[in-house]
Design a protein around this motif. Structure first.
Motif, PDB file in Angstrom:
ATOM      1  N   ARG A 405       0.805  -1.010   0.111  1.00 28.80           N
ATOM      2  CA  ARG A 405       0.010   0.098  -0.052  1.00 28.80           C
ATOM      3  C   ARG A 405       1.054   1.241  -0.016  1.00 28.80           C
ATOM      4  N   LYS A 455      -5.218   1.956  -7.976  1.00 26.91           N
ATOM      5  CA  LYS A 455      -6.659   2.321  -7.101  1.00 26.91           C
ATOM      6  C   LYS A 455      -6.226   2.978  -5.881  1.00 26.91           C
ATOM      7  N   ASP A 457      -6.665   3.858  -2.234  1.00 31.55           N
ATOM      8  CA  ASP A 457      -7.087   3.194  -1.134  1.00 31.55           C
ATOM      9  C   ASP A 457      -7.026   3.967   0.384  1.00 31.55           C
ATOM     10  N   ARG A 473      -7.415   0.397   8.468  1.00 30.29           N
ATOM     11  CA  ARG A 473      -7.505   1.312   7.360  1.00 30.29           C
ATOM     12  C   ARG A 473      -8.839   1.885   7.231  1.00 30.29           C
ATOM     13  N   GLY A 476     -11.105   2.685   3.716  1.00 32.42           N
ATOM     14  CA  GLY A 476     -11.461   1.437   3.042  1.00 32.42           C
ATOM     15  C   GLY A 476     -12.602   0.602   3.848  1.00 32.42           C
TER      16      GLY A 476
END
Length: 607
Positions: A405, A455, A457, A473, A476
């Motif tokens: 990430r 994408k 995130d 997180r 999300g």
């Protein structure tokens, strides 16, 4: 890859660095960049003088202005503003929404080097939000304020901070106000060509206020060079923009970088036509949008997912509307959130029915500070949520964690020089290499193929740790929770920082709940009926059975009776929640959420 010449195939260069960071570049070179927005206006006024540039509804039809007419009026307005002593140090604050006069004023200000400061019209129309308007005045110190209708904006125009300024209005001018039509007389004696010749790429075009989702809004310095570079970058990725003049029917607000810089300038840069949609994706105004889209067929359709969903639902039973929307459509561009897959599929089916082919269905990524487009999915894809690859001239620095990430930082000609009169925040915004620290996180669609894109995130700043040290997180998880509570929650806040469990503060969707025959009791904050309480618990329990690990397990929820307050800063002008402000303002409710003895708290525990 794509062999469709309307869209350029992705081409990405990757550089892996010794410190673990990754640099991504477009494999293409950036095209020549216009010097100022005035260059576009002059070019199209000469090449296509009679083509409609901007239009708004007027009675049963449209008030349309051609490129030649716009240039003539822009020059007259610009000269009048300079003649009144306006300049780089006297910005113009715009309180009202999109309109032809607003557009003319914006272009005239840019033509002569006067910064424009468009703010959300809610700041002026909602008394509780006047504090945000006063903050904007204090921050940028404007020399003039504009509103399209003095009657509609009477309360804001009467504020002492506003009344002390030159007040420019288009309709219903009161005593001491300047009528917009007076600026069109072109009797100032100003040498407009000389003034305009002094405008260049570094000239400030706008101060755009950030959303204020994590702090008080900052004023982003937006130059001609930033905006012009961004349109060159977009044309590099989307050749169809230059193949034929684009046309949009668009409601997205100009106080936001997407509507006011991305969409507005895309039409101006490419000789297109902007028809202002005076509707919105709300129950009260969606009918107007449907009427406007029926009257004018666009070649590009910009909207937020909610808006696409509402129009798509209407098109299911309206063949004429379907044909009007899809007959000439080259691109569907969503922003703000991922497009629900069922809406995506429905639009694909309708496009095939009407045209036998699909438009490009896509999104991009950027911020107010990046003018805005910095990454774009410019190849066709079959799924929502992908923001693509870097545009030409952009270097994207990715700082990956153990799960790949990546924190995202960017550098390029479309990046701001800084925040207006805020050296400290400007210094914090850039790293030691001059990359803008966006605070956003992304993941690769395919780590083995950079050309598949990335994408979004979430925001790094929204993540938090539980007491166990486990990272959550939040962005999300919030999207997952909203999907889980579809028909119940209009929005929600993820909680759990420095606590043992993750919880939800839920803002209910009262309209949907009423339709579903749920009983709600708003007499006391956070008390709800047993049927709704049971349904929320059922969904949380079902999800818990499919969840592994504390980082994603939601154990408790509280439904809030009071909607988010824009006046108290809980909601931004774009309609986004200021999570920190909600948690701070509702600290007592946050404590209640973690009290198992509180009867309002819904938990996944038995009993």
């Amino acid at each position: 890859m794509t062999d469709d010449t309307r869209y350029r195939a992705h081409k990405v260069r990757r550089e892996d660095r010794a410190d673990g960071s990754i640099l991504l570049h477009s494999g293409y070179e950036i095209s020549p960049i216009a010097k100022t927005t005035g260059d576009w206006l002059h070019g199209w006024a000469e090449t296509a003088p009679d083509r409609v540039f901007i239009a708004e509804r007027s009675g049963p039809g449209w008030r349309e202005l051609s490129y030649a007419e716009v240039l003539q009026q822009v020059r007259a307005i610009g000269a009048a503003l300079v003649g009144r002593g306006m300049g780089p140090d006297t910005p113009i604050l715009v309180m009202s929404g999109n309109g032809v006069d607003h557009g003319l004023l914006a272009l005239a200000a840019q033509y002569v080097g006067i910064p424009l400061v468009p703010v959300a019209e809610q700041y002026a129309l909602i008394p509780g939000a006047h504090g945000r308007l006063k903050h904007a005045v204090e921050l940028v110190k404007p020399g003039m304020v504009y509103a399209d209708d003095a009657t509609r904006y009477a309360d804001a125009l009467a504020l002492p901070e506003i009344a002390a300024l030159d007040r420019l209005v288009s309709a219903n001018a009161g005593p001491g106000m300047l009528r917009f039509e007076e600026l069109l007389k072109d009797d100032s004696g100003v040498e407009i060509d000389t003034v305009h010749a002094g405008i260049g790429p570094g000239t400030v075009a706008k101060y755009l206020l950030t959303s204020g989702s994590t702090s008080n809004p900052k004023a982003v310095i937006t130059t001609h060079g930033m905006m012009c570079a961004n349109q060159a970058q977009l044309l590099d990725a989307l050749p169809f923009l230059g193949a034929q003049p684009p046309r949009i029917v668009d409601w997205l607000p100009w106080n936001h970088v997407f509507g006011g810089s991305h969409n507005f300038n895309m039409m101006l840069a490419n000789g297109g036509s902007l028809y202002i949609d005076d509707g919105k994706p709300t129950p009260a105004l969606i009918g107007r949008t449907l009427e406007n889209m029926s009257m004018k067929a666009g070649t590009i359709w910009f909207n937020v997912p909610l808006g696409f969903g509402m129009v798509t639902e209407a098109m299911k039973t309206d063949e004429a509307l379907r044909r009007a929307v899809f007959s000439e459509l080259d691109m569907i561009f969503y922003a703000g959130a991922s497009l629900p897959q069922d809406v995506w599929t429905a639009m694909e089916d309708m496009a095939r029915e009407v045209r036998g082919a699909l438009p490009l269905m896509t999104s991009s990524w950027g911020l107010t500070e990046t003018a805005p487009a910095t990454m774009l999915q410019h190849e066709p894809t079959d799924r929502s949520g992908i923001v693509g690859v870097p545009l030409t001239g952009v270097t994207t620095k990715l700082i990956p964690d153990a799960d790949m990430r990546c924190e995202v930082r960017v550098k390029g000609p479309n990046i701001m020089p800084g925040y207006f009169e805020d050296a400290a925040k400007t210094a914090e915004a850039f790293d030691e290499e001059g990359f803008f620290i966006t605070g956003d996180a992304m993941v690769f669609v395919d780590p083995d193929d950079m050309s598949k894109g990335m994408k979004f995130d979430g925001r790094i700043s929204e993540d938090f740790k539980l007491q166990t040290g486990t990272w959550v997180r939040a962005a999300g998880l919030r999207m997952e929770a909203l999907k889980l509570l579809d028909g119940i929650a209009s929005d929600l806040v993820i909680t759990g920082a420095d606590r043992k469990e993750i919880g939800l503060l839920i803002f209910p969707n009262l309209g949907a709940l009423k339709k579903a025959a749920f009983e709600t009791d708003t007499a006391e904050n956070a008390l709800i009926g047993p049927k709704l309480r049971g349904e929320i618990k059922r969904r949380l329990v079902a999800r818990a059975g499919e969840t592994t690990g504390s980082a994603a397990l939601i154990t408790r929820a509280l439904v809030l009776a009071e909607p988010p307050s824009m006046g108290d800063g809980e909601m931004t002008a774009k309609g986004n929640l200021n999570f920190r402000k909600v948690l701070t303002r509702r600290a007592e409710l946050l404590e209640r959420l973690y009290d198992d003895a509180d009867p309002a708290v819904i938990t996944i525990k038995e009993g």
